[in-house]
Scaffold this active site. Structure first.
Site, PDB file in Angstrom:
ATOM      1  N   GLU A 268     -55.535  50.244 101.564  1.00 54.65           N
ATOM      2  CA  GLU A 268     -54.650  50.930 101.954  1.00 54.65           C
ATOM      3  C   GLU A 268     -54.283  50.067 103.577  1.00 54.65           C
ATOM      4  OE1 GLU A 268     -52.070  52.751 101.774  1.00 54.65           O
ATOM      5  OE2 GLU A 268     -52.554  53.015  99.624  1.00 54.65           O
TER       6      GLU A 268
ATOM      7  N   CYS B 185     -29.792  50.551  91.893  1.00 57.16           N
ATOM      8  CA  CYS B 185     -29.015  51.814  91.872  1.00 57.16           C
ATOM      9  C   CYS B 185     -28.681  52.188  90.430  1.00 57.16           C
ATOM     10  CB  CYS B 185     -27.878  52.089  92.917  1.00 57.16           C
ATOM     11  SG  CYS B 185     -28.551  51.832  94.365  1.00 57.16           S
TER      12      CYS B 185
ATOM     13  N   CYS C  81     -31.670  53.658  88.810  1.00 55.88           N
ATOM     14  CA  CYS C  81     -32.350  54.682  89.609  1.00 55.88           C
ATOM     15  C   CYS C  81     -32.121  56.143  88.932  1.00 55.88           C
ATOM     16  CB  CYS C  81     -31.723  54.901  91.127  1.00 55.88           C
ATOM     17  SG  CYS C  81     -32.586  55.965  91.926  1.00 55.88           S
TER      18      CYS C  81
ATOM     19  N   CYS D 239     -28.512  61.034  95.321  1.00 54.98           N
ATOM     20  CA  CYS D 239     -28.868  60.353  96.338  1.00 54.98           C
ATOM     21  C   CYS D 239     -27.586  60.162  97.168  1.00 54.98           C
ATOM     22  CB  CYS D 239     -28.995  58.779  95.795  1.00 54.98           C
ATOM     23  SG  CYS D 239     -29.090  57.564  97.249  1.00 54.98           S
TER      24      CYS D 239
END
Length: 354
Positions: A40, A202, A205, A211
DNA sequence: AAGACGGGGTT
DNA sequence: AACCCAGTCTT
């Protein structure tokens, strides 16, 4: 405002992750708190493909938190050399020592205790707690900011406190009840591979029906970009002095500022300052220098032009030698030190063209 | 609230 | 060349 019992956003993202996410990143096998933490920190502002080789090398050399805590700072910076944002490495190292002193050599399983460690903010703490233990916390990295900005149609640069606060609240609201480790990874993978900054997929998606940005035709303009600023340019001269054995004179940089605590070539603001530094530290003729090809290096906030000057067969003046921050370094020992990327590149190039 | 902090990748 | 990226810290 309470989180819904079942969040369609999280459920959809988890289903997407199961078929399209990344399940075999190096820090997942085994997925220990130390490995998750290291990954991380490396992944802050840095993409997966860049991180992987650094992670593998780091974890092979310092496989445990106590091993990291016991390592000299130069070793840690050497393992970080080329990855950038070196404060991450110095903070990681300091945090490991704090964990040994205060937490029995382990990373604490507590949000506030994690945030109290240097280099760990709220998002990284959440990422560690979810991935290491499956605890229920939100993250808000660049990927999540982008996905939430689009999904909810949130305008305004996410760097502003008001927008960031709103995004944190939404991130918290969407948290699922189970599979928190997978959910964290799902968000990152989704943002990195599907809901990308440019040309998001998209059409593929799973969230397209809900969205806001897609239905409003605002996908390309969300999230709002950072306000642009002119980038200044700075110049410096770097001194590449070699002794009779072709060792290179390196200087440890100050603990603050650019490339803090890394080893680099002695640097001067201009030729007058370079001549002055040369006269005070080295035996030889400054004007005998070989001017190497200039180096252009770009940072986020300024551009740097470095003019390297090279001398061979030099010696240090007796009175200045080795107070700790100056050191003759043999070619084969360069890999043991943390060097800025352009300096490392320069020295390796010179080594191949002696 | 704004700036500092690296390096590599994309467009 | 401009912009972006699995942020945090300092002032």
């Amino acid at each position: 405002m309470n989180a819904p019992i079942s969040d369609d956003f999280a459920t959809t993202l988890l289903a997407w992750y199961d078929r399209a996410g990344r399940h075999d990143l190096p820090w997942m096998h085994p997925r220990t708190p130390y490995r998750v933490w290291l990954s991380e920190i490396m992944l802050q502002q840095t993409q997966v493909q860049t991180v992987i080789p650094y992670f593998e090398r780091f974890i092979a050399t310092l496989p445990t938190l106590p091993a990291l805590a016991a390592a000299p700072q130069d070793d840690v910076l050497a393992l970080w050399s080329g990855l950038g944002y070196y404060a991450r490495a110095r903070n990681l190292h300091a945090a490991a020592r704090l964990c040994v002193e205060q937490h029995g050599g382990d990373l604490p399983r507590d949000l506030e205790a994690l945030i109290a460690l240097p280099g760990i903010g709220r998002s990284t703490a959440g990422a560690i707690l979810t991935q290491a233990w499956g605890d229920r916390f939100a993250i808000l990295d660049g990927n999540v900011k982008r996905v939430l900005s689009r999904y909810h149609g949130i305008g305004g640069w996410p760097g502003t406190p008001a927008v960031e606060k709103q995004l944190w609240r939404l991130a918290q609201t969407h948290l699922p009840r189970e599979r928190l480790a997978d959910y964290t990874q799902a968000q990152m993978d989704f943002g990195a591979t599907l809901c990308t900054r440019h040309d998001p997929a998209c059409v593929l998606c799973p969230l397209q029906a809900k969205c806001a940005a897609l239905s409003d035709g605002r996908v390309a303009e969300l999230p709002t970009a950072r306000p642009s600023k002119p980038i200044p340019e700075r110049h410096a001269v770097v001194l590449l002095a070699e002794d009779a054995q072709s060792r290179v004179l390196l200087q440890k940089r100050p603990a603050v500022g650019i490339w803090a605590s890394l080893w680099s070539l002695p640097e001067a603001g201009d030729h007058d300052a370079a001549r002055d530094w040369f006269g005070r530290h080295l035996h030889g003729d400054y004007d005998n220098a070989e001017a190497l090809a200039p180096i252009a290096h770009a940072f986020t906030h300024y551009r740097l032009q470095l003019q390297p000057l090279r001398w061979r067969g030099l010696g240090l003046r007796n009175l200045v030698h080795d107070n700790g921050d100056l050191r003759w370094v043999a070619r084969e020992d360069l890999v043991k030190l943390g060097l800025p990327a352009p300096i490392r590149k320069l020295l390796l190039g010179v080594a191949q063209n002696p």
